[in-house]
Write a protein that holds these residues in place. Structure first.
Motif, PDB file in Angstrom:
ATOM      1  N   SER A 151       0.808  -1.224   0.000  1.00  0.00           N
ATOM      2  CA  SER A 151       0.000   0.000   0.000  1.00  0.00           C
ATOM      3  C   SER A 151       0.840   1.272   0.000  1.00  0.00           C
ATOM      4  O   SER A 151       0.294   2.371  -0.152  1.00  0.00           O
ATOM      5  CB  SER A 151      -0.918   0.017   1.218  1.00  0.00           C
ATOM      6  N   LEU A 152       2.148   1.144   0.176  1.00  0.00           N
ATOM      7  CA  LEU A 152       3.023   2.315   0.324  1.00  0.00           C
ATOM      8  C   LEU A 152       2.856   3.356  -0.800  1.00  0.00           C
ATOM      9  O   LEU A 152       2.781   4.558  -0.506  1.00  0.00           O
ATOM     10  CB  LEU A 152       4.482   1.850   0.432  1.00  0.00           C
TER      11      LEU A 152
ATOM     12  N   LEU B  30      -2.101  -5.894  -9.872  1.00  0.00           N
ATOM     13  CA  LEU B  30      -2.594  -4.746  -9.107  1.00  0.00           C
ATOM     14  C   LEU B  30      -2.542  -3.425  -9.881  1.00  0.00           C
ATOM     15  O   LEU B  30      -3.515  -2.649  -9.861  1.00  0.00           O
ATOM     16  CB  LEU B  30      -1.817  -4.650  -7.784  1.00  0.00           C
ATOM     17  N   PRO B  31      -1.441  -3.130 -10.609  1.00  0.00           N
ATOM     18  CA  PRO B  31      -1.380  -1.836 -11.303  1.00  0.00           C
ATOM     19  C   PRO B  31      -2.458  -1.655 -12.378  1.00  0.00           C
ATOM     20  O   PRO B  31      -2.733  -0.527 -12.767  1.00  0.00           O
ATOM     21  CB  PRO B  31       0.015  -1.851 -11.954  1.00  0.00           C
ATOM     22  N   ARG B  32      -3.080  -2.751 -12.818  1.00  0.00           N
ATOM     23  CA  ARG B  32      -4.096  -2.630 -13.870  1.00  0.00           C
ATOM     24  C   ARG B  32      -5.445  -2.214 -13.309  1.00  0.00           C
ATOM     25  O   ARG B  32      -6.402  -1.996 -14.074  1.00  0.00           O
ATOM     26  CB  ARG B  32      -4.238  -3.959 -14.623  1.00  0.00           C
ATOM     27  N   ILE B  33      -5.559  -2.134 -12.003  1.00  0.00           N
ATOM     28  CA  ILE B  33      -6.814  -1.784 -11.335  1.00  0.00           C
ATOM     29  C   ILE B  33      -6.756  -0.309 -10.955  1.00  0.00           C
ATOM     30  O   ILE B  33      -5.708   0.178 -10.543  1.00  0.00           O
ATOM     31  CB  ILE B  33      -6.958  -2.654 -10.064  1.00  0.00           C
ATOM     32  N   LEU B  34      -7.881   0.397 -11.069  1.00  0.00           N
ATOM     33  CA  LEU B  34      -7.907   1.799 -10.634  1.00  0.00           C
ATOM     34  C   LEU B  34      -7.619   1.874  -9.129  1.00  0.00           C
ATOM     35  O   LEU B  34      -8.072   1.016  -8.369  1.00  0.00           O
ATOM     36  CB  LEU B  34      -9.276   2.415 -10.894  1.00  0.00           C
ATOM     37  N   PRO B  35      -6.876   2.950  -8.719  1.00  0.00           N
ATOM     38  CA  PRO B  35      -6.524   3.094  -7.296  1.00  0.00           C
ATOM     39  C   PRO B  35      -7.695   2.865  -6.347  1.00  0.00           C
ATOM     40  O   PRO B  35      -7.527   2.252  -5.283  1.00  0.00           O
ATOM     41  CB  PRO B  35      -6.009   4.532  -7.212  1.00  0.00           C
ATOM     42  N   ARG B  36      -8.892   3.293  -6.736  1.00  0.00           N
ATOM     43  CA  ARG B  36      -9.987   3.189  -5.752  1.00  0.00           C
ATOM     44  C   ARG B  36     -10.412   1.745  -5.461  1.00  0.00           C
ATOM     45  O   ARG B  36     -11.088   1.504  -4.470  1.00  0.00           O
ATOM     46  CB  ARG B  36     -11.176   4.053  -6.197  1.00  0.00           C
ATOM     47  N   TYR B  37     -10.027   0.796  -6.325  1.00  0.00           N
ATOM     48  CA  TYR B  37     -10.364  -0.607  -6.055  1.00  0.00           C
ATOM     49  C   TYR B  37      -9.167  -1.418  -5.571  1.00  0.00           C
ATOM     50  O   TYR B  37      -9.265  -2.619  -5.337  1.00  0.00           O
ATOM     51  CB  TYR B  37     -10.954  -1.256  -7.310  1.00  0.00           C
ATOM     52  N   ARG B  38      -8.004  -0.733  -5.442  1.00  0.00           N
ATOM     53  CA  ARG B  38      -6.797  -1.477  -5.062  1.00  0.00           C
ATOM     54  C   ARG B  38      -6.838  -1.997  -3.638  1.00  0.00           C
ATOM     55  O   ARG B  38      -6.245  -3.016  -3.316  1.00  0.00           O
ATOM     56  CB  ARG B  38      -5.550  -0.603  -5.264  1.00  0.00           C
ATOM     57  N   GLN B  39      -7.538  -1.267  -2.779  1.00  0.00           N
ATOM     58  CA  GLN B  39      -7.668  -1.708  -1.386  1.00  0.00           C
ATOM     59  C   GLN B  39      -8.247  -3.125  -1.333  1.00  0.00           C
ATOM     60  O   GLN B  39      -7.737  -3.988  -0.614  1.00  0.00           O
ATOM     61  CB  GLN B  39      -8.588  -0.735  -0.628  1.00  0.00           C
ATOM     62  N   ALA B  40      -9.301  -3.356  -2.108  1.00  0.00           N
ATOM     63  CA  ALA B  40      -9.951  -4.678  -2.125  1.00  0.00           C
ATOM     64  C   ALA B  40      -8.963  -5.755  -2.560  1.00  0.00           C
ATOM     65  O   ALA B  40      -8.888  -6.832  -1.960  1.00  0.00           O
ATOM     66  CB  ALA B  40     -11.159  -4.658  -3.052  1.00  0.00           C
TER      67      ALA B  40
END
Ligand SMILES: CC1=C(/C=C/C(C)=C/C=C/C(C)=C/C=O)C(C)(C)CCC1
Ligand SMILES: CC1=C(/C=C/C(C)=C/C=C/C(C)=C/C=O)C(C)(C)CCC1
Lengths: 251, 251
Positions: free
Chosen positions: A32-33, B33-43
């Motif tokens: 998450s950094l 992970l980088p292919r996902i928009l930041p707002r869904y990265r938490q999930a």
């Protein structure tokens, strides 16, 4: 000490729980950094290191425990006695604290992102005090003599009281300069810190009251495990949520 | 318990299957992970952590199994009996669930990307309920007494029912605000969740019906393994596909 099968399993599973908690908190923060603004990354980096150091020490503690208690029963369902030729090493905990307790304070100060001068002033006082507190506790713990335990315990209380004074008197001024959205979280974080830290001196004085035997020993290990998860992993996740809220606010 | 060579191999290979599934699901998600928009990265980050924690525990479970059952036959083709001095530790599963079951719910809520207030309201109810459900099951499982198994099992059913109520009654309102492209997937995901989760309480009550012996034990381990793959790895991949679809829609 003799441990029943249930007592052995309880300690065993709690130690493994701590490994998993610290290791994957570190990993979560590492992944998450990039979502944190550069100015708050120092705090999260220190949090990753703290949880990593704890994971290392708990791997060691787990192995030490597995070697130190043995049983001759089939399926391991009988009593566990102390092994010949090796013992459980409590020293790992002090080595861990010596490194991580100062860093936990660095973590807190770093996420505040105070003016450079204020920040270094706080660190110059908190970090040596924390190292001194742990170093003074160590001889009392390993000596096995009540008189030394009392003397070094009292000496260790001086830096402990000093740290609490800095956190609750000096730091309160700096908290007012924090964004409103994180002020309550930060203030509560200090209480979480005190409540989880107080477990350690309590566990330290217990042997003075003859609290011996398997149950006392198991309670102590479980108490340390829970306190370590709260004081490092839960603490780190709260610091992370503060850093995220501030990153969001600033950008 | 005595295991035949075939039974031993079945458990052995299923445990290894779970390690590979969890570890490489985590790795796949990490790379993607980088292919996902930041707002869904938490999930997705939480999904990586869940599969990682599961991989850690299955490495431990695998080692525990290998140590707990031994044979004296040449080439390992005979019967396997319980080893002296160590047993198979079922506790790892509870430690794993204690950490991962709350996180599985966090994963689901995070991918919905609801309004901050709705989200924290749901999490504040789901996460403690999930932790409580597992914590209540643990004493019933390890006690080995039927009466305690029944009492703690019933107590654990209360948070379980509460979680299902939140997911199927409360959450349904929020689902209507999701893009049409993912609404059916999300709705079906809840059924996958229920079907895979129900395996655990069923395995828990089986010992009450005297379902003992090697076959029952092997079925239980295989059942847990399959349920763990569905409830964590397959579930994570569906969450990932939802996050990808929403990322595509949003940009
Ligand atoms: C005051 C005092 C002590 C304080 C220990 C503390 C405060 C330890 C904190 C450890 C933490 C926070 C670990 C992190 O997980 C000692 C050394 C037991 C000796 C007795 C007096
Ligand atoms: C209701 C109930 C239980 C529920 C367990 C569940 C629902 C576990 C889910 C585990 C998952 C999803 C693992 C992930 O891979 C227990 C604790 C067995 C005790 C008996 C009653």
């Amino acid at each position: 000490d003799i441990l029943s099968h249930g007592q052995y399993d309880t300690v065993y599973n709690f130690l493994s729980l701590v490994i998993a908690s610290q290791l994957f908190t570190a990993l979560f923060l590492l992944i998450s950094l990039p979502r944190i603004l550069p100015r708050y990354r120092q705090a999260i980096t220190v949090a990753i290191i703290v949880c990593g150091i704890a994971a290392y020490h708990y791997f060691r503690i787990f192995d030490s425990f597995k070697e130190a208690f043995v049983t001759t029963s089939v399926g391991g369902t009988g009593d566990y006695t102390q092994a010949v030729g090796t013992g459980f090493n409590e020293g790992y905990r002090y080595v861990d604290w010596f490194l991580t307790v100062p860093l936990l304070l660095v973590e807190l100060i770093a996420v505040l992102a105070l003016a450079r001068k204020v920040q270094s002033g706080l660190l110059m006082r908190l970090v040596p005090a924390a190292a001194l507190m742990i170093a003074l506790g160590y001889p009392g713990e390993i000596s096995g003599e009540n008189s030394l335990r009392i003397i070094f315990g009292l000496l260790s209380m001086i830096p402990f009281a000093y740290i609490l004074y800095i956190l609750f008197v000096q730091l309160s001024k700096s908290l007012t300069s924090q964004p409103a959205s994180v002020r309550t979280t930060l203030s509560r974080l200090r209480y979480l810190l005190v409540i989880s830290w107080i477990v350690y001196p309590i566990a330290y004085v217990l042997p003075l009251f003859n609290a011996g035997g398997g149950d006392a020993w198991v309670s102590k290990q479980v108490g340390y495990s829970v306190a370590d998860i709260v004081a490092k992993a839960v603490y780190a996740l709260i610091i992370f949520s503060v850093a995220k809220a501030k990153s969001y606010e600033d950008s």
